[in-house]
Each structure stands twice: as C-alpha cells, then as structure tokens.
Design an enzyme around this catalytic site. Structure first.
Site, PDB file in Angstrom:
ATOM      1  N   CYS A  16      53.726  36.321  42.929  1.00 18.81           N
ATOM      2  CA  CYS A  16      52.909  37.083  41.962  1.00 18.81           C
ATOM      3  C   CYS A  16      51.513  37.219  42.563  1.00 18.81           C
ATOM      4  CB  CYS A  16      52.910  36.432  40.590  1.00 18.81           C
ATOM      5  SG  CYS A  16      52.260  34.750  40.553  1.00 18.81           S
ATOM      6  N   ARG A  22      53.075  33.370  36.826  1.00 17.50           N
ATOM      7  CA  ARG A  22      54.460  33.859  36.831  1.00 17.50           C
ATOM      8  C   ARG A  22      55.324  33.247  37.922  1.00 17.50           C
ATOM      9  NH1 ARG A  22      52.607  39.929  37.121  1.00 17.50           N
ATOM     10  NH2 ARG A  22      50.970  38.835  38.280  1.00 17.50           N
ATOM     11  N   ASP A 133      51.553  40.432  33.826  1.00 16.94           N
ATOM     12  CA  ASP A 133      50.556  39.389  34.107  1.00 16.94           C
ATOM     13  C   ASP A 133      50.063  38.805  32.778  1.00 16.94           C
ATOM     14  OD1 ASP A 133      48.314  37.956  34.767  1.00 16.94           O
ATOM     15  OD2 ASP A 133      47.436  39.517  36.034  1.00 16.94           O
TER      16      ASP A 133
HETATM   17  P1  4NP Z   1      49.779  35.240  38.158  1.00 15.49           P
HETATM   18  O1  4NP Z   1      48.571  35.434  37.098  1.00 15.49           O
HETATM   19  O2  4NP Z   1      49.665  36.359  39.169  1.00 15.49           O
HETATM   20  O3  4NP Z   1      51.001  35.341  37.307  1.00 15.49           O
HETATM   21  O4  4NP Z   1      49.550  33.858  38.769  1.00 15.49           O
HETATM   22  C1  4NP Z   1      47.242  35.584  37.478  1.00 15.49           C
HETATM   23  C2  4NP Z   1      46.494  34.489  37.852  1.00 15.49           C
HETATM   24  C3  4NP Z   1      45.171  34.629  38.206  1.00 15.49           C
HETATM   25  C4  4NP Z   1      44.588  35.881  38.175  1.00 15.49           C
HETATM   26  C5  4NP Z   1      45.341  36.987  37.806  1.00 15.49           C
HETATM   27  C6  4NP Z   1      46.672  36.838  37.469  1.00 15.49           C
HETATM   28  N1  4NP Z   1      43.221  36.025  38.518  1.00 15.49           N
HETATM   29  O5  4NP Z   1      42.704  37.148  38.364  1.00 15.49           O
HETATM   30  O6  4NP Z   1      42.586  35.071  38.930  1.00 15.49           O
END
Ligand code: 4NP
Length: 165
Positions: A16, A22, A133
């Site tokens: 992800c 995720r 997300d």
């Molecule tokens: P992930 O979620 O891609 O599912 O781990 C996110 C975690 C952090 C961020 C964005 C999405 N961020 O902008 O820091």
C-alpha cells in the site's frame, strides 16, 4: 481442502502507500488464514509501502485495534518496497490505482510487471475495485478495509490452491 504441495513457498508481498494500515493488515490476515489451513510452511508473506516515510513504525494504532478485535495481531514494521522485492516475491499485490501505478513504475523488467496484481481482483463478496485508504477515515473505514481484506485473502488462497471457480 486438498492443496497440492508446492515445491517451494508461494511468496506474496502486499503493498500500500504507507505500509502502516492496509498492507500490514493484509499480511496479518493472510498469515492467520494460511495458519488455519495448516499451510504456513507453504507461504512466505510480507508487506511494504511505496512511500518510506513511516519506515520502522508499527501499524497505525487504529488499524491494530480494529484488527485485534478480529483476532489479528499486527506487528509488522513498515518498510519501503525495493527493486529486490520484485525478484524475491512471486505475487506483488497492490491495494489501489496509485499503488499499482507506482509498482509498475518501479518494476525493473517485464517479468516483474506480470507479478503485479490488485487485491480486489480476488474479492468474492464485494464489488469494490480497490481497498480504500483508511488513514483519514473513521472507524467505518478501518472496518471496511478489514472486511475487504478478509474476503480477498480467502479468494487469493482459493486461487492459489486451484479451488476457485
Ligand atoms: P496505508 O495508509 O497506505 O494503508 O498504510 C496510509 C498511511 C499513511 C499515509 C497515507 C496512507 N500517510 O499519508 O502518511
């Protein structure tokens, strides 16, 4: 379930953006499901992010709490994907359009490109075309992610075992 014994483990990398919501949840769910089917030794499962800003972090506390309520302990430490991962893994599974685009940009060759898949391609019960997300969402967003991932992990396992229709 009759499962053909693979000659070596199936190596699966879930990807992800941040590798704190995720993909570590997908990793934990898939590990639990292969364990329940007595197939742990047949799989090598990991996760990574296309963005390295959370490197070394445990999964987001909200993701850990929601997952724990379903019996999943998420203890992966965030790491950015590397070019070597395209050699190390057989399947590289992204969660949304941006992940897939980034993975295709990073893929070092045509063989690597063919390893890239989308998590919701394995969905059974949900028509979502991506795993959204949850970072800026509320509790519902985290629950939806877990629902989608549990369903797609079942579909992925059946696919790999050759028991899907
Ligand atoms: P992930 O979620 O891609 O599912 O781990 C996110 C975690 C952090 C961020 C964005 C999405 N961020 O902008 O820091």
């Amino acid at each position: 379930m009759a499962t053909p014994a693979p000659s070596r483990p199936s190596r699966i990398l879930f990807v992800c953006l941040g590798n704190i919501c995720r993909s570590p949840a997908a990793e934990g769910i898939m590990q639990q499901k292969v364990k329940e089917r007595g197939l742990s030794s047949a799989f090598d499962i990991d996760s990574a992010g296309t963005y390295g800003g959370h490197a070394g972090d445990l999964p987001d506390p909200r993701m850990r709490a929601h997952a724990a309520r379903r019996g999943y302990r998420l203890e992966h430490r965030s790491r950015p994907i590397t070019t070597d991962d395209f050699d190390r893994f057989d399947l590289i599974i992204g969660m949304d359009d941006m992940n897939i685009e980034n993975l295709r940009r990073l893929a070092p060759d045509a063989d690597a490109w063919t390893k890239i898949h989308r998590m919701t391609d394995y969905s059974r019960r949900y028509a979502h075309d991506h795993v959204p997300d949850p970072y800026y969402s509320g509790a519902d967003g985290f629950e939806l992610v877990l629902d989608l991932l549990e369903d797609a992990c079942d579909g992925l396992l059946d696919h790999l075992a050759g028991t899907d229709e």
